[in-house]
Design a protein around this motif. Structure first.
Motif, PDB file in Angstrom:
ATOM      1  N   ILE A  65       0.836  -1.197   0.000  1.00 25.78           N
ATOM      2  CA  ILE A  65       0.000   0.000   0.000  1.00 25.78           C
ATOM      3  C   ILE A  65       0.880   1.261   0.000  1.00 25.78           C
ATOM      4  O   ILE A  65       0.549   2.262  -0.643  1.00 25.78           O
ATOM      5  N   GLY A  66       2.010   1.195   0.671  1.00 25.10           N
ATOM      6  CA  GLY A  66       2.939   2.338   0.660  1.00 25.10           C
ATOM      7  C   GLY A  66       3.450   2.627  -0.743  1.00 25.10           C
ATOM      8  O   GLY A  66       3.555   3.783  -1.154  1.00 25.10           O
ATOM      9  N   GLY A  67       3.751   1.571  -1.484  1.00 26.04           N
ATOM     10  CA  GLY A  67       4.188   1.722  -2.871  1.00 26.04           C
ATOM     11  C   GLY A  67       3.065   2.275  -3.740  1.00 26.04           C
ATOM     12  O   GLY A  67       3.286   3.114  -4.615  1.00 26.04           O
ATOM     13  N   ASN A  68       1.855   1.822  -3.478  1.00 29.96           N
ATOM     14  CA  ASN A  68       0.702   2.344  -4.215  1.00 29.96           C
ATOM     15  C   ASN A  68       0.558   3.842  -3.994  1.00 29.96           C
ATOM     16  O   ASN A  68       0.347   4.601  -4.941  1.00 29.96           O
ATOM     17  N   VAL A  69       0.674   4.252  -2.746  1.00 34.86           N
ATOM     18  CA  VAL A  69       0.530   5.678  -2.440  1.00 34.86           C
ATOM     19  C   VAL A  69       1.716   6.456  -3.014  1.00 34.86           C
ATOM     20  O   VAL A  69       1.545   7.522  -3.605  1.00 34.86           O
ATOM     21  N   ALA A  70       2.911   5.893  -2.889  1.00 31.32           N
ATOM     22  CA  ALA A  70       4.109   6.570  -3.390  1.00 31.32           C
ATOM     23  C   ALA A  70       4.047   6.760  -4.904  1.00 31.32           C
ATOM     24  O   ALA A  70       4.618   7.710  -5.430  1.00 31.32           O
ATOM     25  N   THR A  71       3.384   5.848  -5.612  1.00 28.60           N
ATOM     26  CA  THR A  71       3.265   6.000  -7.067  1.00 28.60           C
ATOM     27  C   THR A  71       1.921   6.603  -7.472  1.00 28.60           C
ATOM     28  O   THR A  71       1.660   6.752  -8.661  1.00 28.60           O
ATOM     29  N   ASN A  72       1.069   6.908  -6.491  1.00 25.87           N
ATOM     30  CA  ASN A  72      -0.299   7.353  -6.809  1.00 25.87           C
ATOM     31  C   ASN A  72      -0.935   6.407  -7.819  1.00 25.87           C
ATOM     32  O   ASN A  72      -1.453   6.823  -8.868  1.00 25.87           O
TER      33      ASN A  72
ATOM     34  N   HIS B 243       1.756   5.301 -14.149  1.00 28.32           N
ATOM     35  CA  HIS B 243       2.966   4.591 -13.723  1.00 28.32           C
ATOM     36  C   HIS B 243       4.006   5.482 -13.081  1.00 28.32           C
ATOM     37  O   HIS B 243       4.902   4.990 -12.402  1.00 28.32           O
ATOM     38  N   GLY B 244       3.911   6.763 -13.309  1.00 26.51           N
ATOM     39  CA  GLY B 244       4.856   7.671 -12.693  1.00 26.51           C
ATOM     40  C   GLY B 244       6.077   7.915 -13.562  1.00 26.51           C
ATOM     41  O   GLY B 244       6.077   7.649 -14.768  1.00 26.51           O
TER      42      GLY B 244
ATOM     43  N   ASN C   9       0.354  11.364 -13.832  1.00 27.80           N
ATOM     44  CA  ASN C   9       1.396  11.128 -12.817  1.00 27.80           C
ATOM     45  C   ASN C   9       2.773  11.564 -13.303  1.00 27.80           C
ATOM     46  O   ASN C   9       3.757  10.869 -13.122  1.00 27.80           O
ATOM     47  N   THR C  10       2.819  12.726 -13.912  1.00 23.07           N
ATOM     48  CA  THR C  10       4.114  13.254 -14.338  1.00 23.07           C
ATOM     49  C   THR C  10       4.689  14.118 -13.223  1.00 23.07           C
ATOM     50  O   THR C  10       4.589  15.349 -13.245  1.00 23.07           O
TER      51      THR C  10
END
Ligand SMILES: Cc1cc2nc3c(=O)[nH]c(=O)nc-3n(C[C@H](O)[C@H](O)[C@H](O)COP(=O)(O)OP(=O)(O)OC[C@H]3O[C@@H](n4cnc5c(N)ncnc54)[C@H](O)[C@@H]3O)c2cc1C
Ligand SMILES: Cc1cc2nc3c(=O)[nH]c(=O)nc-3n(C[C@H](O)[C@H](O)[C@H](O)COP(=O)(O)OP(=O)(O)OC[C@H]3O[C@@H](n4cnc5c(N)ncnc54)[C@H](O)[C@@H]3O)c2cc1C
Lengths: 541, 541
Positions: free
Chosen positions: A220-227, A496-497, B266-267
């Motif tokens: 979930i932290g990765g999900n939030v970190a990548t939105n 994906h960021g 997400n840019t």
């Protein structure tokens, strides 16, 4: 709570109208029960949680991944290197959870797509925010670079080191802190695996507001970190809306507690927003408070074949009108995607072959009403020729099978060879034009040019595969794809960021003033730049 | 598109079950058509748009408002004062739109609640972002403080100057830039009045994702700047989720263009989030891109009387289960609110007198299904004694009448005397305890102690009225109310923000690390502190 009787509410003519319609997927050929992702991709039966999240145990069978620093023109910044004293200090902070074993590190140095490889010598696995704070305080003082890592499923090379950055994994920060079964507010540590959280809240009649193909591994932290966006975005919206609070450890070790679990809180700037989508470059997310929607009492999935993209679009706008508030997903894939999923994962197409397929999910509180709405909708589609064949799933097992066709495309693509991935936001009307144009433009240089994605959100996943990496193919793709996207007022990274891979295409979507403010924020929050260096910010800044 | 026949779908027993049930409000006593807010409050018939948004034309009849600088211990910061040269420079930038007329300025110096008064000598009304940019560049160079102002309906004294700050009003920035009638994405200038935008998008079968009692006056820019919650929050969520893009002019005049109109982007860092809820202290919002939901085909409003707060809570949790995805608002008010609305605005209570009232709105795509769900729900409520009386509105006029009872409470309160306002987030279970406790605690010192608000979001509006301002009453209220709130892990400002009034209670809801980061962000974006000084940030920092 799925009412077993409601199947009979489907209008009888739905089945008469076209012999192609099948009520559920149980009569279909060659259904293969989807295996738990990503086990099937990585080779059978690796059961340890760590292996499940990385790729170590089978990497010897896979082609080696070139070190990022050798493949790309990138210079190591003047960070310190980890000394014996540093290791001793870490061992003091998190005894027994400092790893230097190269084999164990391998899975954490290589990303999911196997295109990026770092050469970190140290993996740290804290359990608490205090431990994260102590680690960062030490790293900050010593000028040691740190790469935060969740499930390592990121698509843009953000989750693995570029050089020898210390890997700080949230794998052991996997405790639920609290769940309020009235409000649906979940507070948990950042390392909780999304699928496990889903299971947990579903037992209490709620669902997570996001879902994605990587759920079995991503944190979930990765999900939030990548939105992260994913499959429920259409219905439940962005994490900027559903995340209610965060606890974050800043570069210097300060613990920033914005972990409120209130629907509304306008006491000053909404600081947590800064960290949503910042990809580990502004702070390490250690805990998340998130609003979970009630579990829908009835869920249906229709998988439909469309004769052309125009029909896909019309099916979409019709679904918005006729399904209204119960529409919970609208995904599409082209015929090539279906072929790859069939070839590599042995998943059979449940409907007649078509140029396009759409997956439509409804979620509602009254099975009868939902069946009514969906029935009327499908009747309309069929009557107007917008779809040529379809199948409908009403029980969880079949629903999962249909979803697997869509969710496992990423996996099938990665088995087809070298993948050039683009994740674009585009106006829906022009969404598929890019795929068609490129297919013609690239000709036999590409093995496959495919398009699929979250159509309901205007999000195209454009993927091009080839036998091996080729600079000429890359040159044919870039900057063409980005320019085309910007010409349509699109975004060069929808969900994906940026990570390592896209940091130099940011300028296509953001004006210089915005890039400058990004850099200023980075300097404010991480003055020494130790958090996830070489990522997310333009390299020439 | 409201199906006129669906009324007949209501189960017959609903009307038999209790003689108190009335199908629509048309048979009720003494309905007064709600007049356009805030015209009725300000005195009849002031038609000019500017007067509608301020209070100038009738202020002579109202008691004078003491200057904030005289009432409060606050020191003017060393900004420059506006000179003749400055006025000439402004006149050059926005010819004919520089106002120095004291009478015209009056409405802009005094806030809606008539508790704050500045003594600004200049009102600027730019039309374009370029003009805003030129103005700020000038002010930045000259060290002139600026107070951004929208509809001046803010509740915390943020919208008016404390001293002689220049008032920059968005009143003339009221153009729609574009509306995509497929995606529902609206792009408009910051000064568009919310109600006008509502009307505009409704014509194209969409609605604004937010709605509030001040809609006739507040600007969309002001809504975003305060991160307004309002009446649709329960369904459509926070502006952090629905605002897709912003254009902002920074303190030094830089135009920051983050005005994308994409569902996903997400840019890099999501910079616009910084400005949502920053109350004019970090930049001036000049344009907004916002996602509008489709206009529901059927809307119903039930107004119910409950015998106690426990029944209000049970009605709420029942509504979540039985109305599910069609529930679009759940508001409550106590008997005292109803009395005030009756006394000052001559709105009659449409149901039998009860200790509590709830207003429940449903919005859906199928009138028949919605009627079914609502019918079952109301039957259950009545059968179980959760409500004692109720009325139902299905046509727009009656719906508006019922909504007016709830929306105009603020107005009625302000006619009852001096109002002490608290806008708190609390766990729903304890939401009303504070009102009961305070009522006992304050005794005859208070004229009225009332509670109402957005129950569905855990948001209580606690209001205490008295004949006149009294420091002893204030001392009985504060910090008691804040401490009580924090003991329940609540928030001391749910939706109204901080402004001037609450800057020194921030510490109740935010830890020192968060306050420090707020100050650092302020310094980064507005190094000279010219934007809305004395607001939103703690005064001792
Ligand atoms: C099969 C598959 C399907 C996918 N589908 C989708 C999809 O539908 N939608 C979508 O948006 N994405 C999708 N993704 C990509 C998506 O970004 C990730 O799967 C997921 O959100 C990342 O979570 P993770 O825990 O694996 O993070 P990682 O990959 O470990 O890290 C991602 C980034 O976040 C940072 N990070 C991780 N944890 C933290 C933390 N606690 N604090 C600060 N920074 C941190 C890392 O440094 C890195 O920059 C998919 C990926 C795969 C493999
Ligand atoms: C009757 C009534 C009912 C209300 N109901 C609700 C409700 O249900 N929910 C809720 O959340 N609030 C409610 N409010 C308060 C609410 O904050 C405001 O009504 C509204 O959001 C403010 O908009 P405005 O244009 O009037 O802004 P103003 O009052 O003019 O300004 C508010 C703040 O925003 C800043 N600001 C304004 N415009 C800009 C801009 N373009 N750029 C930068 N800063 C700017 C100002 O400097 C000030 O700090 C209500 C108010 C009233 C009078």
């Amino acid at each position: 709570v799925m009412a077993p009787h409601w199947v009979s509410r489907w209008p009888w003519w739905l089945f008469r109208a076209s012999p192609g319609w099948r009520q559920t997927a149980c009569t279909l050929r060659a259904w293969v029960e989807p295996r738990r992702w990503p086990g099937s991709f990585q080779g059978a039966g690796v059961a340890s949680p760590l292996a499940r999240r990385g790729c170590s145990s089978t990497s010897s069978r896979l082609p080696a991944v070139v070190l990022t620093q050798e493949r790309c023109a990138v210079q190591r910044l003047p960070f310190s290197t980890v000394s014996e004293e540093d290791l001793a200090a870490f061992e003091c902070i998190i005894p027994g959870r400092v790893t230097t074993d190269p084999e164990e590190l391998e899975a954490h140095n290589v990303d999911w797509l196997r295109t990026h490889r770092g050469c970190s010598k140290v993996l740290l696995r804290p359990r608490t925010s205090q431990e994260v704070s102590h680690i960062l305080r030490h790293c900050y003082k010593r000028n040691l670079a740190v790469n935060p890592q969740g499930g390592n499923t990121g698509m843009v090379g953000g989750s693995v080191p570029v050089f020898d950055e210390i890997i700080l994994s949230t794998a052991l920060m996997n405790q639920v802190v609290s769940f309020n079964s009235v409000s649906g507010i979940l507070v948990c540590q950042a390392g909780c695996v999304l699928e496990e959280l889903s299971r947990y809240v579903e037992e209490q009649d709620f669902i997570m507001p996001l879902d994605l193909g990587a759920k079995g591994s991503c944190h979930i932290g990765g999900n939030v970190a990548t939105n992260a966006g994913g499959l429920r975005f259409l219905r439940y919206g962005s994490l900027h809306g559903t995340v209610l609070g965060l606890e974050v450890v800043l570069a210097n070790g300060t613990i920033l507690n914005c972990l409120t679990s209130l629907r509304k809180d306008n006491t000053g700037y909404d600081l947590k927003q800064l960290f949503i989508g910042s990809e580990g470059t502004l702070g390490i997310i250690t805990a998340v408070s998130i609003l979970c929607p009630p579990k829908p009492k009835s869920v249906n999935v229709a998988f439909l074949g469309c004769p052309g993209f125009a029909e896909v679009l019309q099916t979409f706008s019709t679904s918005k009108g006729m399904l209204g508030e119960i529409l919970s997903a609208f995904e599409f894939m082209d015929a090539e995607c279906m072929q790859l999923v069939g070839r590599y994962l042995h998943l059979a197409c449940p409907v007649q072959e078509s140029p396009f397929y759409v997956l439509i999910e409804t979620s509602g509180s009254d099975a009868g009403h939902d069946a009514d709405k969906l029935g009327g909708f499908l009747e309309h589609l069929l009557g107007s020729g917008l779809v040529t064949d379809g199948t409908l799933a009403t029980d969880q097992k079949k629903i999962k099978m249909l979803w697997a066709l869509r969710e496992r495309i990423t996996e099938a693509l990665s088995l087809d060879g070298c993948v050039y991935k683009y994740d674009l936001s585009l106006p829906v009307e022009r969404l598929y034009d890019l795929v068609t144009t490129l297919r013609a433009h690239l000709g036999p240089c590409a093995k496959h040019v495919v398009g699929y994605g979250h159509l309901g959100d205007g999000n195209l996943h454009l993927n091009v595969t080839a036998e091996a990496f080729s600079t000429s193919l890359l040159a044919a793709l870039e900057p063409h794809v980005y320019k085309w996207t910007v010409d349509q007022q699109g975004s060069v990274s929808a969900e994906h960021g940026v990570g390592f891979k896209k940091r130099d295409v940011l300028g296509f979507s953001k004006p210089p003033e915005a890039l400058q403010l990004m850099c200023q924020l980075k300097t404010l929050l991480d003055p020494r730049g130790i958090l996830n260096p070489y990522k997310t910010l333009p390299s020439r800044a």
